[in-house]
Scaffold this motif. Structure first.
Motif, PDB file in Angstrom:
ATOM      1  N   GLU A  34       0.909  -1.114  -0.132  1.00 12.98           N
ATOM      2  CA  GLU A  34      -0.104   0.099   0.293  1.00 12.98           C
ATOM      3  C   GLU A  34       0.946   1.269  -0.033  1.00 12.98           C
ATOM      4  N   LYS A  35       2.034   1.271   0.856  1.00 12.40           N
ATOM      5  CA  LYS A  35       2.859   2.224   0.803  1.00 12.40           C
ATOM      6  C   LYS A  35       3.510   2.416  -0.676  1.00 12.40           C
ATOM      7  N   ILE A  36       4.071   1.424  -1.355  1.00 10.80           N
ATOM      8  CA  ILE A  36       4.480   1.580  -2.643  1.00 10.80           C
ATOM      9  C   ILE A  36       3.489   2.087  -3.647  1.00 10.80           C
ATOM     10  N   GLU A  37       2.188   1.567  -3.428  1.00  8.87           N
ATOM     11  CA  GLU A  37       1.188   2.244  -4.351  1.00  8.87           C
ATOM     12  C   GLU A  37       0.976   3.473  -3.886  1.00  8.87           C
ATOM     13  N   ALA A  38       0.794   3.932  -2.925  1.00  3.57           N
ATOM     14  CA  ALA A  38       0.827   5.388  -2.395  1.00  3.57           C
ATOM     15  C   ALA A  38       1.697   6.382  -2.860  1.00  3.57           C
ATOM     16  N   LEU A  39       2.861   5.959  -3.312  1.00  3.98           N
ATOM     17  CA  LEU A  39       3.929   6.840  -3.617  1.00  3.98           C
ATOM     18  C   LEU A  39       3.845   7.006  -5.209  1.00  3.98           C
ATOM     19  N   SER A  40       3.054   6.389  -5.710  1.00  2.00           N
ATOM     20  CA  SER A  40       2.907   6.404  -7.048  1.00  2.00           C
ATOM     21  C   SER A  40       4.155   5.787  -7.931  1.00  2.00           C
ATOM     22  N   LEU A  41       4.817   4.854  -7.423  1.00  3.85           N
ATOM     23  CA  LEU A  41       5.937   4.666  -8.195  1.00  3.85           C
ATOM     24  C   LEU A  41       5.586   3.823  -9.423  1.00  3.85           C
ATOM     25  N   PRO A  42       6.495   4.037 -10.366  1.00  6.74           N
ATOM     26  CA  PRO A  42       6.062   3.368 -11.841  1.00  6.74           C
ATOM     27  C   PRO A  42       6.167   1.707 -11.716  1.00  6.74           C
ATOM     28  N   LEU A  43       5.691   1.074 -10.866  1.00  6.42           N
ATOM     29  CA  LEU A  43       5.720  -0.370 -10.849  1.00  6.42           C
ATOM     30  C   LEU A  43       4.603  -1.095 -11.380  1.00  6.42           C
ATOM     31  N   SER A  44       4.500  -2.068 -12.011  1.00 12.09           N
ATOM     32  CA  SER A  44       3.541  -2.572 -12.796  1.00 12.09           C
ATOM     33  C   SER A  44       3.015  -3.616 -11.711  1.00 12.09           C
TER      34      SER A  44
END
Length: 176
Positions: free
Chosen positions: A154-164
């Protein structure tokens, strides 16, 4: 005999001299008015005693006045053209100044946007560093729970990192 008297003869001779002097002065005036050399016949007009001064070949005052008039008209037209050109240049300068003001405004807006972007990037960088520390703690820890992994995702998604999505799934599998 009227002319036998010496005083009358002297008066006549004086008048004759005056007439000669006036004729010379008239010749000088003719040369100024008509442009003919002193003592010459004035062009086709015949001098100040004629009625056609300014005719063909006249180099005197009438011709000069005519030429001066033409030059005056030409100067007037030139002045109007220059005034028009100056007015057009002034108009273009005002337009360019206006455009320069608009460009300055856009540059200011871009500088502000750049500052905002830099601040947001620093904030993201701080969040990423916190996430790295959390991942390191989880990886080095004894056991990682599914809830902890979900929080990390969730933290990674919240950072809007360009990960698929597949890259996130691989990350979760690697952590488990």
């Amino acid at each position: 005999e009227i002319f036998s008297d010496t005083s009358t003869i002297d008066q006549l001779q004086g008048l004759e001299g005056d007439i000669s002097d006036l004729t010379r002065k008239l010749d000088k005036l003719d040369s100024r008015v008509c442009g003919a050399e002193e003592g010459e016949e004035c062009g086709p007009c015949g001098g100040s005693r004629c009625e056609s001064c300014g005719g063909v070949g006249c180099g005197g005052a009438v011709a000069l006045i005519s030429e001066i008039g033409a030059l005056g008209e030409e100067a007037k037209e030139c002045t109007v053209r220059r005034e028009d050109a100056a007015s057009e240049a002034t108009s273009k300068l005002r337009e360019m100044n206006s455009q320069a003001g608009e460009i300055e405004g856009k540059i200011s807006d871009l500088a502000e946007l750049s500052e905002e972007t830099n601040a947001a990037l620093k904030e993201k960088e701080s969040d990423i560093n916190a996430l790295k520390e959390g991942l390191t703690a989880v990886i080095e820890g004894d056991r990682t729970t599914a809830d902890e992994i979900e929080k990390i995702v969730e933290k990674i998604e919240a950072l809007s990192l360009p990960l698929s999505q597949s890259a996130l799934n691989n990350l979760v599998e690697d952590l488990i």
